[in-house]
Write an enzyme that holds these catalytic residues in place. Structure first.
Site, PDB file in Angstrom:
ATOM      1  N   CYS A 116       0.823  -1.228   0.000  1.00 56.17           N
ATOM      2  CA  CYS A 116       0.000   0.000   0.000  1.00 56.17           C
ATOM      3  C   CYS A 116       0.851   1.270   0.000  1.00 56.17           C
ATOM      4  O   CYS A 116       0.365   2.345  -0.329  1.00 56.17           O
ATOM      5  CB  CYS A 116      -0.933   0.008   1.195  1.00 56.17           C
ATOM      6  N   HIS A 256      -3.369   6.681   3.114  1.00 50.11           N
ATOM      7  CA  HIS A 256      -3.764   5.418   2.493  1.00 50.11           C
ATOM      8  C   HIS A 256      -5.183   5.078   2.954  1.00 50.11           C
ATOM      9  O   HIS A 256      -5.541   5.265   4.109  1.00 50.11           O
ATOM     10  CB  HIS A 256      -2.796   4.301   2.884  1.00 50.11           C
ATOM     11  N   ASN A 286     -10.058  -0.587  -0.110  1.00 47.85           N
ATOM     12  CA  ASN A 286      -8.597  -0.511  -0.077  1.00 47.85           C
ATOM     13  C   ASN A 286      -8.047  -1.076  -1.396  1.00 47.85           C
ATOM     14  O   ASN A 286      -8.227  -2.259  -1.680  1.00 47.85           O
ATOM     15  CB  ASN A 286      -8.111  -1.339   1.126  1.00 47.85           C
TER      16      ASN A 286
HETATM   17  N1  ACO Z   1     -18.753  -9.316   8.612  1.00 47.91           N
HETATM   18  C1  ACO Z   1     -19.227  -9.623   9.821  1.00 47.91           C
HETATM   19  N2  ACO Z   1     -18.447 -10.026  10.831  1.00 47.91           N
HETATM   20  C2  ACO Z   1     -17.134 -10.118  10.599  1.00 47.91           C
HETATM   21  C3  ACO Z   1     -16.564  -9.810   9.344  1.00 47.91           C
HETATM   22  C4  ACO Z   1     -17.431  -9.393   8.338  1.00 47.91           C
HETATM   23  N3  ACO Z   1     -16.992  -9.065   7.108  1.00 47.91           N
HETATM   24  N4  ACO Z   1     -15.227  -9.988   9.434  1.00 47.91           N
HETATM   25  C5  ACO Z   1     -14.952 -10.388  10.687  1.00 47.91           C
HETATM   26  N5  ACO Z   1     -16.107 -10.478  11.391  1.00 47.91           N
HETATM   27  C6  ACO Z   1     -16.287 -10.861  12.779  1.00 47.91           C
HETATM   28  C7  ACO Z   1     -15.153 -11.714  13.300  1.00 47.91           C
HETATM   29  O1  ACO Z   1     -15.372 -13.086  13.006  1.00 47.91           O
HETATM   30  C8  ACO Z   1     -15.239 -11.457  14.787  1.00 47.91           C
HETATM   31  O2  ACO Z   1     -16.275 -12.231  15.319  1.00 47.91           O
HETATM   32  P1  ACO Z   1     -16.132 -12.901  16.793  1.00 47.91           P
HETATM   33  O3  ACO Z   1     -15.999 -11.728  17.716  1.00 47.91           O
HETATM   34  O4  ACO Z   1     -17.398 -13.668  16.935  1.00 47.91           O
HETATM   35  O5  ACO Z   1     -14.901 -13.738  16.739  1.00 47.91           O
HETATM   36  C9  ACO Z   1     -15.697  -9.980  14.864  1.00 47.91           C
HETATM   37  O6  ACO Z   1     -16.273  -9.690  13.579  1.00 47.91           O
HETATM   38  C10 ACO Z   1     -14.590  -9.010  15.127  1.00 47.91           C
HETATM   39  O7  ACO Z   1     -13.516  -9.295  14.234  1.00 47.91           O
HETATM   40  P2  ACO Z   1     -12.179  -8.462  14.293  1.00 47.91           P
HETATM   41  O8  ACO Z   1     -11.201  -9.017  13.320  1.00 47.91           O
HETATM   42  O9  ACO Z   1     -11.763  -8.353  15.728  1.00 47.91           O
HETATM   43  O10 ACO Z   1     -12.696  -7.045  13.775  1.00 47.91           O
HETATM   44  P3  ACO Z   1     -11.969  -5.663  13.848  1.00 47.91           P
HETATM   45  O11 ACO Z   1     -12.763  -4.712  14.643  1.00 47.91           O
HETATM   46  O12 ACO Z   1     -10.516  -5.807  14.183  1.00 47.91           O
HETATM   47  O13 ACO Z   1     -12.065  -5.173  12.333  1.00 47.91           O
HETATM   48  C11 ACO Z   1     -10.685  -5.045  10.362  1.00 47.91           C
HETATM   49  C12 ACO Z   1     -11.477  -5.950  11.327  1.00 47.91           C
HETATM   50  C13 ACO Z   1     -11.663  -4.099   9.699  1.00 47.91           C
HETATM   51  C14 ACO Z   1     -10.023  -5.921   9.325  1.00 47.91           C
HETATM   52  C15 ACO Z   1      -9.638  -4.245  11.167  1.00 47.91           C
HETATM   53  O14 ACO Z   1      -8.883  -5.110  11.979  1.00 47.91           O
HETATM   54  C16 ACO Z   1      -8.706  -3.487  10.265  1.00 47.91           C
HETATM   55  O15 ACO Z   1      -9.097  -2.557   9.593  1.00 47.91           O
HETATM   56  N6  ACO Z   1      -7.423  -3.822  10.274  1.00 47.91           N
HETATM   57  C17 ACO Z   1      -6.457  -3.141   9.428  1.00 47.91           C
HETATM   58  C18 ACO Z   1      -6.463  -3.701   8.058  1.00 47.91           C
HETATM   59  C19 ACO Z   1      -5.695  -2.815   7.135  1.00 47.91           C
HETATM   60  O16 ACO Z   1      -5.641  -1.635   7.320  1.00 47.91           O
HETATM   61  N7  ACO Z   1      -5.054  -3.389   6.137  1.00 47.91           N
HETATM   62  C20 ACO Z   1      -4.320  -2.484   5.261  1.00 47.91           C
HETATM   63  C21 ACO Z   1      -3.186  -3.040   4.661  1.00 47.91           C
HETATM   64  S1  ACO Z   1      -3.702  -3.909   3.253  1.00 47.91           S
HETATM   65  C22 ACO Z   1      -2.314  -4.134   2.251  1.00 47.91           C
HETATM   66  O17 ACO Z   1      -1.210  -3.779   2.519  1.00 47.91           O
HETATM   67  C23 ACO Z   1      -2.579  -4.868   0.956  1.00 47.91           C
END
Ligand code: ACO
Length: 331
Positions: A116, A256, A286
Site C-alpha cells: 500500500c 492510504h 482498499n
Molecule cells: N462481517 C461480519 N463479521 C465479521 C466480518 C465481516 N466481514 N469480518 C470479521 N467479522 C467478525 C469476526 O469473526 C469477529 O467475530 P467474533 O468476535 O465472533 O470472533 C468480529 O467480527 C470481530 O472481528 P475483528 O477481526 O476483531 O474485527 P476488527 O474490529 O478488528 O475489524 C478489520 C477488522 C476491519 C479488518 C480491522 O482489523 C482493520 O481494519 N485492520 C487493518 C487492516 C488494514 O488496514 N489493512 C491495510 C493493509 S492492506 C495491504 O497492505 C494490501
C-alpha cells in the site's frame, strides 16, 4: 552555478473498473452486513475488474489519461515505474507489459513491491532519477487487481479490497506540484501479519498450496491495525519536521485508504481536521498502492494551486512512508 533540478508532477490519471460491488452484494456472498462493514471500515462499495482485465490493462488506461493530460508524446518518456503487489505475472514486470501496451520500446521499466505504500515509494524513486538529471520524464503507475488474490469465502478480508489504477507524469522540466520532503521505512519483523504465502519460492504453486488457499491474501487485521496508526503518524511527523512546517499549514492530507477508523485516528494525532482529509475509501475500498494514485488524481482536481499536500501510507512489509507535495505558482 545552475539551479538544482526539481521533480514535479505534471499530470495524473486514474481508472476504476466498471463493475461495482456493494456491501449489500457482499451479503449474498459471505455472512456479513452493510452495517458491520460500514462501522468497522467506512467502505460502502468497491470496483472489481473484469475476469480477463489485468493489472497492466488498468494501468495502461490510467497512464494514457495522464500522458494525454500532460500533453507529451510517448517518445519523451524516459522510464516507467509501476507500484503493484498484484502483477500480471511473477515476471516479467508489469511495467514491461505496460511499456508493450503503450507501444514504447527500449526505456527502462521496473516494478516496486511496497504494497500500500508502493505509490509513495514510486514517487520518491522517480524524483531521485529526475533530480540527478538521469531522466527528464518518468511515467508512474500504481495498479492493483486485489480481487484476484482475495479469498471470496473469507469474510474478514474479502469485504475490504477493490481494484483500480492511477498514474502520474513526473518531470524535471515543468509541472506545478513539486515532490518535496519524504520519509520511507519498513519493519520487516512483521512480514507474517499481511502476505500472500503461496506462489513464490517459499511455497511454490502445487495442488496442495491451492487446496490450502495459499495463493490468497492473508491478514491478521487487528495486528495490522495496531501498527498502521503508529507508523503513518510517525512517518508524517518526520516529514513535517524535515520541511520545518506544522500540520496547520497542510491544505490536504492524503492518507492510504484502508479503513476510516485508521484515517480518523491519524488525522486526530496529526491535528489535521476531517475536512482537510481526502477520502475515497467509501467508494473504492482498499486498493493497496492504487489507493494513493487514484486518490492523488482526485486531490489534484481540487488542489492545483499553491498548496501543500501531505501523503502518508502503510502496508504489507510492513512498509510505511510519507511525502510532501508543494504547489508552485506560475509553472
Ligand atoms: N462481517 C461480519 N463479521 C465479521 C466480518 C465481516 N466481514 N469480518 C470479521 N467479522 C467478525 C469476526 O469473526 C469477529 O467475530 P467474533 O468476535 O465472533 O470472533 C468480529 O467480527 C470481530 O472481528 P475483528 O477481526 O476483531 O474485527 P476488527 O474490529 O478488528 O475489524 C478489520 C477488522 C476491519 C479488518 C480491522 O482489523 C482493520 O481494519 N485492520 C487493518 C487492516 C488494514 O488496514 N489493512 C491495510 C493493509 S492492506 C495491504 O497492505 C494490501
Amino acid at each position: 552555478m545552475s539551479e538544482p533540478i526539481k521533480a514535479r508532477i505534471i499530470s495524473t490519471g486514474a481508472y476504476l473498473p466498471e463493475k461495482i460491488l456493494t456491501n449489500k452484494d457482499l451479503e449474498s456472498i459471505v455472512e456479513t452486513s452493510d452495517e458491520w462493514i460500514t462501522t468497522r471500515t467506512g467502505i460502502k462499495k468497491r470496483h472489481i475488474a473484469a475476469k480477463n482485465e489485468t493489472t497492466s490493462d488498468m494501468g495502461v488506461i490510467a497512464a494514457k489519461r495522464a500522458i494525454e493530460k500532460a500533453g507529451i508524446s510517448y517518445d519523451k518518456i524516459d522510464a516507467i515505474i509501476v507500484a503493484t503487489i498484484t502483477p500480471d505475472m511473477l515476471f516479467p514486470s508489469t511495467a514491461s507489459f505496460i511499456q508493450k501496451k503503450l507501444g514504447i520500446t527500449s526505456i527502462p521499466c521496473f516494478d516496486i513491491g511496497a504494497a500500500c505504500t508502493g505509490y509513495i515509494y514510486a514517487l520518491v524513486t522517480a524524483a531521485q532519477f529526475i533530480k540527478c538529471g538521469a531522466f527528464k520524464n518518468v511515467l508512474l503507475v500504481a495498479a492493483e487487481k486485489l480481487s484476484a488474490i482475495t479469498d471470496w469465502e473469507d469474510r474478514s478480508t474479502c469485504v475490504l479490497f477493490g481494484d483500480g489504477a492511477g498514474a502520474a507524469i513526473v518531470s524535471g522540466e515543468r509541472g506545478n506540484m513539486e515532490i518535496g520532503e519524504f520519509f520511507l521505512g519498513t519493519d520487516g519483523r512483521f512480514t507474517d501479519i499481511l502476505n500472500v504465502p503461496g506462489g513464490g519460492v517459499f511455497c511454490p504453486a502445487s495442488e496442495e498450496s491451492i487446496k490450502n488457499k495459499m495463493h490468497f491474501l492473508k491478514m491478521k487485521g487487528q495486528e495490522v491495525y495496531k501498527y498502521a496508526v503508529k507508523y503513518m503518524c510517525e512517518s508524517a511527523e518526520k516529514v513535517l519536521a524535515k520541511a520545518n512546517i506544522s500540520s496547520e499549514s497542510i491544505d490536504c492530507l492524503l492518507p492510504h485508504q484502508a479503513n476510516m477508523r485508521i484515517i480518523k485516528a491519524v488525522g486526530k494525532r496529526l491535528k489535521i481536521p476531517q475536512e482537510k482529509i481526502y477520502l475515497n475509501v467509501h467508494d473504492c475500498g482498499n486498493m493497496s498502492a492504487a489507493s494513493s494514485s487514484v486518490g492523488l488524481d482526485g486531490v489534484l482536481k481540487k488542489h492545483n494551486g499553491n498548496q501543500k499536500i501531505l501523503m502518508v501510507a502503510f502496508g504489507a512489509g510492513l512498509t510505511f512512508g510519507s511525502l510532501l507535495l508543494e504547489g508552485m505558482d506560475n509553472q
